[in-house]
Design a protein around this motif. Structure first.
Motif, PDB file in Angstrom:
ATOM      1  N   LEU A  48       0.831  -1.207   0.000  1.00 31.66           N
ATOM      2  CA  LEU A  48       0.000   0.000   0.000  1.00 31.66           C
ATOM      3  C   LEU A  48       0.864   1.256   0.000  1.00 31.66           C
ATOM      4  O   LEU A  48       0.495   2.278  -0.589  1.00 31.66           O
ATOM      5  N   GLY A  49       2.006   1.181   0.667  1.00 27.95           N
ATOM      6  CA  GLY A  49       2.928   2.318   0.661  1.00 27.95           C
ATOM      7  C   GLY A  49       3.517   2.559  -0.704  1.00 27.95           C
ATOM      8  O   GLY A  49       3.584   3.697  -1.186  1.00 27.95           O
TER       9      GLY A  49
ATOM     10  N   THR B  53      -7.303  -2.740  11.190  1.00 33.64           N
ATOM     11  CA  THR B  53      -8.457  -1.915  10.810  1.00 33.64           C
ATOM     12  C   THR B  53      -8.085  -0.955   9.685  1.00 33.64           C
ATOM     13  O   THR B  53      -8.821  -0.821   8.699  1.00 33.64           O
ATOM     14  N   LEU B  54      -6.944  -0.287   9.819  1.00 34.52           N
ATOM     15  CA  LEU B  54      -6.505   0.641   8.785  1.00 34.52           C
ATOM     16  C   LEU B  54      -6.292  -0.075   7.456  1.00 34.52           C
ATOM     17  O   LEU B  54      -6.736   0.405   6.402  1.00 34.52           O
ATOM     18  N   ALA B  55      -5.631  -1.224   7.493  1.00 37.67           N
ATOM     19  CA  ALA B  55      -5.404  -1.986   6.252  1.00 37.67           C
ATOM     20  C   ALA B  55      -6.723  -2.369   5.602  1.00 37.67           C
ATOM     21  O   ALA B  55      -6.892  -2.209   4.378  1.00 37.67           O
ATOM     22  N   ALA B  56      -7.680  -2.837   6.389  1.00 35.50           N
ATOM     23  CA  ALA B  56      -8.980  -3.241   5.853  1.00 35.50           C
ATOM     24  C   ALA B  56      -9.730  -2.054   5.254  1.00 35.50           C
ATOM     25  O   ALA B  56     -10.317  -2.161   4.167  1.00 35.50           O
ATOM     26  N   ILE B  57      -9.694  -0.911   5.952  1.00 33.10           N
ATOM     27  CA  ILE B  57     -10.384   0.288   5.466  1.00 33.10           C
ATOM     28  C   ILE B  57      -9.771   0.781   4.155  1.00 33.10           C
ATOM     29  O   ILE B  57     -10.484   1.119   3.204  1.00 33.10           O
ATOM     30  N   VAL B  58      -8.442   0.813   4.099  1.00 32.88           N
ATOM     31  CA  VAL B  58      -7.765   1.280   2.878  1.00 32.88           C
ATOM     32  C   VAL B  58      -8.054   0.333   1.709  1.00 32.88           C
ATOM     33  O   VAL B  58      -8.361   0.782   0.598  1.00 32.88           O
ATOM     34  N   LEU B  59      -7.985  -0.968   1.956  1.00 29.85           N
ATOM     35  CA  LEU B  59      -8.267  -1.940   0.895  1.00 29.85           C
ATOM     36  C   LEU B  59      -9.700  -1.801   0.397  1.00 29.85           C
ATOM     37  O   LEU B  59      -9.956  -1.805  -0.817  1.00 29.85           O
ATOM     38  N   ALA B  60     -10.662  -1.669   1.330  1.00 28.59           N
ATOM     39  CA  ALA B  60     -12.064  -1.525   0.944  1.00 28.59           C
ATOM     40  C   ALA B  60     -12.292  -0.214   0.199  1.00 28.59           C
ATOM     41  O   ALA B  60     -12.986  -0.173  -0.826  1.00 28.59           O
ATOM     42  N   ASP B  61     -11.683   0.869   0.695  1.00 31.80           N
ATOM     43  CA  ASP B  61     -11.867   2.183   0.083  1.00 31.80           C
ATOM     44  C   ASP B  61     -11.270   2.233  -1.319  1.00 31.80           C
ATOM     45  O   ASP B  61     -11.890   2.759  -2.256  1.00 31.80           O
ATOM     46  N   GLU B  62     -10.073   1.664  -1.470  1.00 32.65           N
ATOM     47  CA  GLU B  62      -9.435   1.653  -2.787  1.00 32.65           C
ATOM     48  C   GLU B  62     -10.161   0.719  -3.763  1.00 32.65           C
ATOM     49  O   GLU B  62     -10.277   1.009  -4.943  1.00 32.65           O
ATOM     50  N   GLY B  63     -10.644  -0.408  -3.240  1.00 28.42           N
ATOM     51  CA  GLY B  63     -11.298  -1.388  -4.107  1.00 28.42           C
ATOM     52  C   GLY B  63     -12.697  -0.998  -4.531  1.00 28.42           C
ATOM     53  O   GLY B  63     -13.114  -1.268  -5.664  1.00 28.42           O
TER      54      GLY B  63
END
Length: 193
Positions: A81-82, A133-143
């Motif tokens: 993600l980075g 939580t942050l990883a899940a939110i970023v993945l969901a938001d980007e996807g």
């Protein structure tokens, strides 16, 4: 036996196999698929833990493999993600550096003959929860383009603060161990932290 492969350990090995798969999905731009794979890994972690405790299938292998699988998953997702620009590079560096420093501290303590008790710290549990939580939110938001920019912003800073606090707590305990004093209750190095 203490190192036997059972159902929970097989699930943990499955999560280890998912690490390069999720990393590849992320770097190839398949964020939706990466999100679902991450979800499968998370559910597997919860089910494995429940089954191991409920049916007394906890093993020494599982005690080491489970947190290593979790850390490998989190670190690989943060790095991917980075690189993609979906997380600030300074947060990725902080998260990865913290884990590297903890591992180096444990190894150094063992080298000099100090015993490191593997027990969870409350701040490390909070840090792990924030990272996931942050990883899940970023993945969901980007996807799925959910428009969660404000939530991501807040979680980035919460994760950074907890990462620093967790590292500070481990540093304090590590210094106590290296000085030869006994760790305080609930302290020690937690590989799942």
């Amino acid at each position: 036996t203490r190192l036997s492969i059972n159902i929970p350990n097989a699930g943990t090995l499955g999560r280890v196999i998912l690490v390069p798969v999720i990393f590849w999905l992320l770097v190839s731009g398949q964020t939706k698929a990466a999100f679902f794979a991450f979800l499968v890994a998370g559910l597997s972690d919860a089910v494995d833990g429940f089954v191991a405790k409920r049916f007394k299938l906890e093993t020494e292998l599982g005690a080491y493999l489970d947190p290593l699988a979790d850390k490998a998953l989190i670190v690989s997702i943060y790095v991917a993600l980075g690189v993609a620009g979906n997380l600030p590079s300074w947060l990725v560096i902080a998260v990865v550096s913290r884990d590297i420093l903890i591992v180096l501290g444990v190894v150094l303590a063992w080298i000099v003959g100090q015993t490191v008790t593997i027990r969870p710290l409350a701040v490390s549990k909070a840090n792990t929860a924030a990272q996931i939580t942050l990883a899940a939110i970023v993945l969901a938001d980007e996807g799925f383009k959910l428009g969660m920019g404000n939530t991501r912003y807040v979680l980035v800073w919460v994760t950074l603060v907890l990462t620093i606090l967790s590292l500070a707590a481990y540093l304090r305990e590590w210094l106590a161990i290296m000085a030869g004093s006994a760790p305080t209750p609930g302290a020690g190095a937690d590989p799942k932290a």
